[in-house]
Structures are given as structure tokens and as C-alpha cells.
Scaffold this motif. Structure first.
Motif, PDB file in Angstrom:
ATOM      1  N   LEU A  29       0.870  -1.390  -0.015  1.00  0.00           N
ATOM      2  CA  LEU A  29      -0.004  -0.309   0.149  1.00  0.00           C
ATOM      3  C   LEU A  29       0.837   1.140   0.328  1.00  0.00           C
ATOM      4  O   LEU A  29       0.313   2.334  -0.348  1.00  0.00           O
ATOM      5  CB  LEU A  29      -0.949   0.013   0.977  1.00  0.00           C
ATOM      6  N   GLU A  30       2.146   0.543   0.720  1.00  0.00           N
ATOM      7  CA  GLU A  30       2.502   2.420   0.556  1.00  0.00           C
ATOM      8  C   GLU A  30       3.135   2.521  -0.733  1.00  0.00           C
ATOM      9  O   GLU A  30       3.946   3.771  -0.948  1.00  0.00           O
ATOM     10  CB  GLU A  30       4.061   2.105   1.564  1.00  0.00           C
ATOM     11  N   ASP A  31       3.851   1.303  -0.809  1.00  0.00           N
ATOM     12  CA  ASP A  31       4.535   1.356  -2.218  1.00  0.00           C
ATOM     13  C   ASP A  31       3.610   2.135  -3.317  1.00  0.00           C
ATOM     14  O   ASP A  31       3.909   3.204  -4.428  1.00  0.00           O
ATOM     15  CB  ASP A  31       5.050   0.510  -3.028  1.00  0.00           C
ATOM     16  N   LEU A  32       2.418   1.758  -3.136  1.00  0.00           N
ATOM     17  CA  LEU A  32       1.316   2.488  -4.868  1.00  0.00           C
ATOM     18  C   LEU A  32       1.151   4.087  -3.876  1.00  0.00           C
ATOM     19  O   LEU A  32       0.938   4.732  -4.948  1.00  0.00           O
ATOM     20  CB  LEU A  32       0.313   1.416  -4.244  1.00  0.00           C
ATOM     21  N   CYS A  33       0.634   4.206  -3.122  1.00  0.00           N
ATOM     22  CA  CYS A  33       0.384   5.185  -2.270  1.00  0.00           C
ATOM     23  C   CYS A  33       2.073   6.464  -3.141  1.00  0.00           C
ATOM     24  O   CYS A  33       2.065   7.485  -3.651  1.00  0.00           O
ATOM     25  CB  CYS A  33       0.237   5.563  -0.700  1.00  0.00           C
ATOM     26  N   PHE A  34       2.733   5.899  -3.083  1.00  0.00           N
ATOM     27  CA  PHE A  34       3.987   6.791  -3.144  1.00  0.00           C
ATOM     28  C   PHE A  34       4.315   6.608  -5.312  1.00  0.00           C
ATOM     29  O   PHE A  34       4.455   7.720  -5.619  1.00  0.00           O
ATOM     30  CB  PHE A  34       5.592   5.692  -2.977  1.00  0.00           C
ATOM     31  N   HIS A  35       4.039   5.688  -5.563  1.00  0.00           N
ATOM     32  CA  HIS A  35       3.722   5.562  -7.105  1.00  0.00           C
ATOM     33  C   HIS A  35       3.087   6.719  -7.668  1.00  0.00           C
ATOM     34  O   HIS A  35       3.113   7.773  -8.390  1.00  0.00           O
ATOM     35  CB  HIS A  35       3.540   4.475  -7.594  1.00  0.00           C
TER      36      HIS A  35
END
Length: 249
Positions: free
Chosen positions: A6-12
Motif C-alpha cells: 500500500l505504501e508503494d502504491l501511494c508513493f507511485h
């Protein structure tokens, strides 16, 4: 879904949003009248820089080829030096004496060389030299005022110099050759009629000679180049009898 995913998706997503914002900002900057001219100038400078880099790359490749060629020449010279040194250090103590046929051959060869020298001493007809204008150098081209050059290039100016020399050579060959045909006689008499006291001993042409011996157009561009040639002391004008003579300096 794991918290790391989820953090990776938000960062992207945040990176995409940031990129879109920057793109919109750049687009808005490009539409501002005060910055348009600057962006156009930057674009032009980038194109010039690209061309310069291409030329530098070509020059580097040429120098690389030259370096390889010089290396080969160096190797050849070193081999020749080694062979010459070996021959020098190993000269036979007893060389064979020349035979009678060799002596006879040398005598004949000396006689032939004497005949050649005697023939060379005979006076030859003096060749008539025709004066030609030298090409413009890059330094001279740079020194020509901008208002005089306009859009003319270095190569265009020297191309006209070569055509002028072609006309000069063509004219004075006619003056120095036998008058075999009516056309040649007409040219010969025209050339003589165009001379005056100011052109005595000089090499010169007129516009009719340019049309006779070259494919140049005697137009505004031609006269602009003549102004540059006068500025660079390649030709000078002699006027008289409603005729402009271009004297080679």
C-alpha cells in the motif's frame, strides 16, 4: 493487501501527481509571452550545440584514423631502420669486381646523361604567365563588414574568384594564340579595343569576358561579391569609355 504494498502504491501515485503538476507548470511557463522568446533561443542554441557536437565527433574520428596511420608509418620506419642497421653492420669484406660489360654499360649511361644535360641547356621559349587572383582566406572573410557580406558564405566568394580566374586565363590565352578563326579574331580585336593607358601591363577582364568564358550570372549577387573582392584587394576597377574593367591585383 500488505502495508508495504500500500505504501508503494501511494508513493507511485504521488510521484505521478507530482510529475503532472510539473508538466502543467512547464506548459504554463512556455505559454507566457515573456518567456517564449527565451525558450525559442534556448531551442536554437541546443540545435547549434548538437551540430557542433556532430562536427567534433567527425573530427575525433578523423584524428583517430590519422593516429592509426601514423602508427603504421612509425612501424614501417622502424623496420626499415633495423634492416638498414643490419646491412650497415654486415657489409661483405670482399665485393665482386665489375665486369667488362658493366664498365661498358656505365660508359654508355654517362654518355646518355651528358646528352640529356646538353639538351636541357638549350634555351626554351619563355612561358607566358597569366596573373590570377588568390583565394580569400578565412581571416580576410571574417574581417569583411557584415553589411557587405550579407548572407554570402566563404565558399560562395571563393567560387566566384575561381570563375574570375577562369575568365582571365581564357582571355589571355586568346591574346597569346594564333588567330585561326573569325570568332577568335573578333575576340582578339575586342580585347585590344578595351585596353587603355591605365591597364597597360595589367591583367583585367570586363563583364563580357565573364559571360564569354564562365557560367556566372552578372547580377546583384555578383556585384556584391566584387565589392568584397575590392575590399580584400583582389581586384580594382578602372573605368573609362563607358566600360568597367576589373584589374587583377
Amino acid at each position: 493487501m500488505a502495508s508495504s504494498d500500500l505504501e508503494d502504491l501511494c508513493f507511485h501515485i504521488n510521484m505521478k501527481i507530482s510529475t503532472i503538476k510539473k508538466t502543467l507548470q512547464l506548459r504554463n511557463i512556455g505559454q507566457e509571452p515573456s518567456l517564449k522568446s527565451m525558450l525559442c533561443k534556448i531551442g536554437h542554441e541546443i540545435i547549434l550545440l548538437h551540430d557542433l557536437l556532430n562536427k567534433m565527433e567527425a573530427e575525433v574520428q578523423q584524428q583517430e584514423k590519422l593516429k592509426n596511420l601514423l602508427k603504421e608509418l612509425q612501424k614501417t620506419a622502424e623496420r626499415d631502420q633495423i634492416e638498414a642497421q643490419h646491412l650497415h653492420e654486415n657489409i661483405p669484406l670482399h665485393l665482386p669486381k665489375p665486369t667488362r660489360s658493366c664498365v661498358t654499360g656505365l660508359t654508355v649511361k654517362r654518355e646518355e646523361q651528358t646528352k640529356v644535360v646538353e639538351h636541357a641547356k638549350k634555351p626554351k621559349k619563355e612561358a607566358r604567365l597569366i596573373k590570377e587572383a588568390s583565394l580569400i582566406t578565412t581571416e580576410e572573410f571574417e574581417s569583411v563588414p557584415a553589411y557587405m557580406k550579407g548572407r554570402l558564405t566563404y565558399d560562395q566568394i571563393n567560387a566566384v574568384v575561381q570563375e574570375i580566374n577562369k575568365a582571365v586565363v581564357g582571355k589571355y590565352k586568346v591574346l597569346h594564340q594564333p588567330l585561326k578563326s573569325a570568332a577568335v579574331r573578333n575576340l582578339y580585336h575586342r580585347f585590344l579595343a578595351e585596353e587603355n593607358k591605365d591597364t597597360k601591363g595589367e591583367f583585367f577582364i570586363v563583364e563580357a569576358d565573364i559571360k564569354e568564358f564562365t557560367q556566372l550570372k552578372v547580377d546583384k549577387r555578383f556585384h556584391s561579391i566584387l565589392s568584397i573582392l575590392r575590399h580584400c584587394h583582389r581586384v580594382r576597377e578602372v573605368r573609362g569609355s563607358r566600360l568597367v574593367r576589373y584589374v587583377i591585383c
